[in-house]
Design an enzyme around this catalytic site. Structure first.
Site, short mmCIF file in Angstrom:
data_model
loop_
_atom_site.label_atom_id
_atom_site.label_comp_id
_atom_site.label_asym_id
_atom_site.label_seq_id
_atom_site.Cartn_x
_atom_site.Cartn_y
_atom_site.Cartn_z
N GLY A 31 0.80 -1.22 0.00
CA GLY A 31 0.00 0.00 0.00
C GLY A 31 0.83 1.27 0.00
O GLY A 31 2.03 1.25 -0.27
N GLY A 36 5.42 4.34 -8.89
CA GLY A 36 6.05 3.05 -9.17
C GLY A 36 5.00 1.93 -9.20
O GLY A 36 4.92 1.14 -10.14
N HIS A 37 4.20 1.88 -8.13
CA HIS A 37 3.10 0.90 -8.09
C HIS A 37 2.14 1.10 -9.26
O HIS A 37 1.68 0.13 -9.88
CB HIS A 37 2.31 1.03 -6.78
CG HIS A 37 3.10 0.83 -5.54
ND1 HIS A 37 3.39 1.85 -4.68
CD2 HIS A 37 3.66 -0.28 -5.01
CE1 HIS A 37 4.10 1.38 -3.65
NE2 HIS A 37 4.28 0.08 -3.82
N LYS A 149 13.23 -1.87 -8.20
CA LYS A 149 13.87 -1.19 -7.08
C LYS A 149 14.20 -2.23 -6.01
O LYS A 149 15.23 -2.17 -5.37
CB LYS A 149 12.97 -0.10 -6.49
CG LYS A 149 13.82 0.91 -5.69
CD LYS A 149 13.04 1.61 -4.61
CE LYS A 149 12.40 0.65 -3.68
NZ LYS A 149 12.21 1.13 -2.32
N GLN A 153 14.35 -8.82 -3.96
CA GLN A 153 13.03 -9.43 -3.84
C GLN A 153 12.65 -10.14 -5.14
O GLN A 153 12.15 -11.27 -5.14
CB GLN A 153 11.99 -8.37 -3.49
CG GLN A 153 10.56 -8.87 -3.46
CD GLN A 153 9.63 -7.82 -2.89
OE1 GLN A 153 9.47 -7.71 -1.69
NE2 GLN A 153 9.02 -7.03 -3.76
N VAL A 176 10.73 3.34 -11.05
CA VAL A 176 10.27 4.68 -11.41
C VAL A 176 10.94 5.68 -10.47
O VAL A 176 11.11 5.42 -9.27
CB VAL A 176 8.72 4.77 -11.31
CG1 VAL A 176 8.23 6.18 -11.63
CG2 VAL A 176 8.08 3.76 -12.25
N SER A 185 9.64 5.37 -3.40
CA SER A 185 9.46 4.41 -2.30
C SER A 185 8.44 4.99 -1.35
O SER A 185 8.41 6.20 -1.12
CB SER A 185 10.79 4.20 -1.57
OG SER A 185 10.54 3.59 -0.31
#
Lengths: 294, 294
Positions: A31, A36-37, A149, A153, A176, A185
């Site tokens: 969330g 970026g998301h 980024k 992960q 991004v 972030s």
């Protein structure tokens, strides 16, 4: 857009939207969505019949001294961004819904988690592997989208998907950035004005590294020293790590050999603290192109 | 019946047989099928549109000093039994097909694996959880069938399915026995004639335990002593463990309290070696029924 807070609601929403062999693109997040998301969501929307988003601040991937309690949240804004990106299904479970009773099962990826954030944040990637496995089982996506980024992960999830034969395509998506280069972030909101202006040194160092790499005889150890010096010029920066590793294996490369003699993809990865805020960034390089006069 | 040796073949067979929301019943085995496996296959056949069997001797679940190399195999007979049980798809992969490159990912279940075979065979259930996760992802069953002879395996798989939200129903199936009571096992072929006749004491002890449990004031510790004495009358028997635990949690119960005061399901579980052959058996009891004059 259907917003589901329980697994039961999610199942019925997916039954309604994702039946009959339709492809499902999935973006798992914690969330506090940023551009970026949004770029991941737009890609999931574009490439699939159904686009799904999860928002879950996963306690399992936070260490006891980390920022779980103060991790930023803004559900209303997140849902507005999701709707704007054309998301069909949002899964917004509570901790109780995801972990009813004490979870006893862990999905653990070795070696890829030995260094970088795996070393700085013990247990972090066990929590990531476990929650992503759960979400994959709940949403059954055809494709899942992750931002580079968080390159470690991505490497961990790719290894897990390969080793456990998840029938899911992992899509790597470019980081991004703000106009000055800072990687987006959710944690950037923590930065004071002074820290924010110093934080630009991370992406600057990664860009400069591209040039330093071209210098004849440049080694991993030489490159890391240059990067560290550049970051240290920001007087508030506390370096957690600067690493140059093979990607996506995240294995060590010869520190003193010429990088131009290494054949493969390497990652230059940084973690730097400003006050209590820890930022990460990275860049991939194809060593075969060093000196190739791109 | 389609026999698949590669993941590619399996995918195309499942695409052909298991499309359009058909239910798939899956029986994962290590082969050398006996009537216990056949009973699982018949159940999978009966309860689902498609019945699938896997035969894979999984190196990951054998310890370095265990019987991986001499584990019995008979592919031709296995395929005949599968066909007779109405199996649609058999997956018979090589080790190379299941583990190309070194696997780095493990699915680990804590606590449920602390005792019984988890204690005697360190790492065994990590191997089981990992390979079963892989097979679940490859076959995508609606239901998976497991024999209760391996009661701890059932408990581990149930916990894993619950914790990781696998969308699969785990079906517990009763242990199938020889006429004298010996639980069927692929490893029974290892037994010499003398060991075979002594091995009957395992199931005998479990049956006698049902009566001993009814004695007023019987405790877990008292019951285990009776069981151990009964098995020790077989002079070749080497007891690995005799345990009485809550099921399916496999947690300790008060050793000295009256069993009739415990409210729940308990398992009496045995592991006994004859020569180099290790046999296991178990029985579940509902303590609420103790003294209930069933």
């Amino acid at each position: 857009m259907i917003v589901c807070r329980t697994i039961q609601e999610l199942k019925s929403a997916l039954g309604e939207r994702a039946s009959d062999g339709k492809s499902l693109g999935f973006v798992p997040t914690m969330g506090y969505l940023h551009e970026g998301h949004a770029s991941l969501l737009r890609k999931a929307r574009e490439e699939n019949d159904v686009a799904a988003l999860s928002i879950f601040v996963n306690p399992l991937q936070f260490g006891p001294k980390e920022d779980l309690d103060r991790y930023p949240r803004d559900e209303e804004r997140d849902l507005a961004i999701a709707a704007e990106c054309g998301v069909d299904v949002v899964f917004l479970p509570t901790v109780q819904e995801m972990y009813p009773g004490r979870p006893l099962t862990k999905v653990i990826v070795d070696e890829v988690t030995d260094r970088m954030c795996g070393a700085s944040r013990p247990g972090h990637f066990d929590g990531v592997g476990t929650v992503v496995s759960k979400l994959f089982h709940l949403l059954k996506p055809s494709r899942a989208y992750f931002g580079m980024k968080d390159a470690q992960q991505v490497a961990v999830i790719e290894q897990m998907v390969h080793d456990l034969n998840f029938d899911i395509e992992i899509v790597r998506c470019e980081t991004v950035r703000e106009p000055d280069g800072l990687a987006l972030s959710s944690r950037n909101v923590y930065l004071s004005a002074e820290h924010r202006s110093q934080a630009v040194r991370l992406s600057q160092a990664l860009n400069l590294a591209k040039e330093w790499l071209e210098e004849p005889g440049m080694t991993a150890s030489g490159l890391k020293q240059r990067v560290e010096s550049h970051i240290r010029e920001a007087d508030q920066a506390i370096i957690d790590y600067v690493e140059l590793l093979a990607y996506p294996e995240l294995s060590l490369i010869d520190e003193e050999a010429r990088l131009s003699s290494y054949n493969g993809t390497v990652i230059l990865a940084l973690a730097v603290k400003f006050g209590t805020t820890r930022l990460i960034d990275n860049r991939l390089f194809e060593t075969s192109k060093i000196g190739g006069g791109e």
